[in-house]
Write an enzyme that holds these catalytic residues in place. Structure first.
Site, short mmCIF file in Angstrom:
data_model
loop_
_atom_site.label_atom_id
_atom_site.label_comp_id
_atom_site.label_asym_id
_atom_site.label_seq_id
_atom_site.Cartn_x
_atom_site.Cartn_y
_atom_site.Cartn_z
N THR A 183 0.83 -1.21 0.00
CA THR A 183 0.00 0.00 0.00
C THR A 183 0.86 1.26 0.00
OG1 THR A 183 -1.89 -1.08 1.00
CG2 THR A 183 -1.69 1.27 1.40
N THR A 236 1.55 -4.75 3.97
CA THR A 236 1.36 -5.18 5.36
C THR A 236 0.74 -6.57 5.46
OG1 THR A 236 -0.79 -4.07 5.40
CG2 THR A 236 1.11 -2.82 6.21
N ASP A 237 0.08 -7.04 4.39
CA ASP A 237 -0.69 -8.28 4.51
C ASP A 237 0.18 -9.48 4.90
OD1 ASP A 237 -2.88 -6.81 3.78
OD2 ASP A 237 -3.25 -7.85 1.89
N SER A 270 1.23 -7.48 -1.20
CA SER A 270 1.92 -8.59 -0.54
C SER A 270 1.05 -9.83 -0.37
CB SER A 270 2.53 -8.16 0.79
OG SER A 270 1.54 -7.95 1.76
N SER A 271 -0.24 -9.74 -0.65
CA SER A 271 -1.04 -10.98 -0.67
C SER A 271 -0.61 -11.86 -1.85
CB SER A 271 -2.54 -10.65 -0.77
OG SER A 271 -2.77 -9.82 -1.89
N1 ASP Z 1 -2.66 -4.95 0.06
C1 ASP Z 1 -1.59 -4.36 0.73
C2 ASP Z 1 -0.40 -5.29 0.71
O1 ASP Z 1 0.35 -5.24 -0.23
C3 ASP Z 1 -1.91 -3.97 2.12
C4 ASP Z 1 -0.87 -3.06 2.66
O2 ASP Z 1 0.23 -2.94 2.16
O3 ASP Z 1 -1.18 -2.44 3.69
O4 ASP Z 1 -0.18 -6.04 1.63
#
Ligand code: ASP
Length: 371
Positions: free
Chosen positions: A20, A94-95, A61-62
């Site tokens: 994100t 963060t994921d 990151s998912s």
């Molecule tokens: N979808 C995002 C990720 O790449 C979420 C984030 O980074 O907060 O994990």
């Protein structure tokens, strides 16, 4: 790009991987696409810090894979081969940040810090948390040593081990539900309040896994499949057996309570272990250690079936511990050696066994793991 503030007394390398913090609106939703330099340009630099950027990949990151994580692990080691580098900051979604951080930490033997950070709000928004988190991460990476791999987010400094994403949207995205944070960062200060607990680091895994580019020669082995299956009321061994049938070399069973399932699942665990599958048991409960208390399909029986309890590690990091074990064994498939190594990674440092409320020596060793 190279950016300097005040003569560059501390040299930090920022490795950009997406998330994100690098995400922009794509018409239907957000996705990672900003470069590392663009992300870095959003943040002021702490005084006395020089930054160089490596654009490694750019994913939400998912979508992170073990191949991405191993490429990042090698990049970290290559970066630290330069003695002039003082620390590394990794921007990451963060994921799955907790998984990457833990894999790096299990292999981190350098006194220089690796700090992961990211954002809950996207790139380029006025109220975004990315610039502040990146500034804090640079500050920590240019200040601390001998703390292993860290997660810096919302003014908090966390150890990689045990830290999980505990908020889907709020700015304080990370915590360890079973332990205090390591420290705080803010107002130009980094305060470290305790030392992290880390097992002896693993050497870099052999390059001879098939996901490495062009690596198809003799001795190359595929990245091992490690599956996670969750128990629940009405649960049966169907998914666990399906994972074994699909070729899983490791399984993380997310049990109920302090590590409990059913007699049928305990029997399926015994079958899997007999086939050389590494089985680790964690829990759906957010905080507290696993413990051998119950029979009738409980942790007592799962351990008797050959599974290892994961202390206070939860599913995603338990899976990384199993993966790291299988990679360290290099596809050699010696179950006894793998089990001993996984036990070491799960237990962390050797510690005195605490007194127990429940009694019984089997429970003592389970609770001692990370109580
Ligand atoms: N979808 C995002 C990720 O790449 C979420 C984030 O980074 O907060 O994990």
């Amino acid at each position: 790009m190279k950016r300097t503030n005040d003569g560059g007394a501390r040299r930090i390398v920022v490795i950009s991987t997406g998330g994100t913090i690098a995400s922009r609106w794509q018409g239907t939703g957000y996705a990672a696409d900003a470069s590392g330099n663009d992300v870095l340009a959003t943040a002021p630099l702490p005084e006395g810090v020089t930054v160089e950027v490596v654009d490694l990949f750019n994913v939400n990151s998912s979508r992170m894979t073990a191949a991405h994580q191993l490429a990042l692990l090698r990049t970290v080691h290559e970066t630290f081969a330069d003695p002039g580098v003082d620390g590394i900051v990794i921007t990451h979604g963060t994921d799955t940040l907790e998984e990457t951080a833990f894999l790096l930490d299990l292999h981190h033997s350098d006194s220089r810090p690796v700090v992961l950070t990211g954002a809950q709000r996207p790139f380029g928004t006025g109220d975004g948390d990315g610039p502040g988190n990146l500034y804090d991460a640079l500050q920590v990476a240019s200040t601390v040593s001998d703390l292993g791999v860290l997660v810096v987010f919302d003014g908090r400094v966390h150890a990689a081990r045990g830290t999980v994403k505990t908020q889907t949207l709020a700015a304080d995205a990370f915590s360890d539900p079973s332990a205090e944070r390591l420290g705080r960062v803010g107002f130009s200060r980094v305060d470290i309040e305790r030392q992290p607990e880390r097992p002896t680091p693993l050497p870099l895994p052999a390059a001879a896994y098939k996901a490495a580019p062009g690596n198809t020669g003799p001795g190359a082995f595929p990245l091992p499949r490690v599956s996670v299956v969750t128990h629940h009321s009405d649960g049966d061994p169907f998914l666990l057996n399906a994972a074994v049938a699909a070729g899983a070399r490791g399984i993380v069973l997310v049990a109920t309570g302090a590590g409990n399932a059913t007699p049928e699942i305990a029997a399926a665990v015994a079958d899997a272990v007999a086939q050389g599958v590494l089985v680790a048991v964690t829990t759906r409960v957010p905080a507290g250690p696993l413990a051998e208390i119950y029979t009738g399909g409980g942790a007592v029986d799962l351990v008797a079936a050959g599974a290892l309890l994961t202390g206070t590690l939860r599913a995603a990091q338990a899976r990384i511990a199993v993966l790291a074990t299988l990679l360290a064994e290099g596809g050699s498939g010696d179950p006894a050696r793998s089990t001993a190594l996984l036990r070491r990674l799960l237990d962390g440092p050797v510690r005195a066994e605490p007194a127990l409320a429940t009694g019984g020596s089997r429970s003592a060793s389970a609770v001692a793991a990370r109580a």
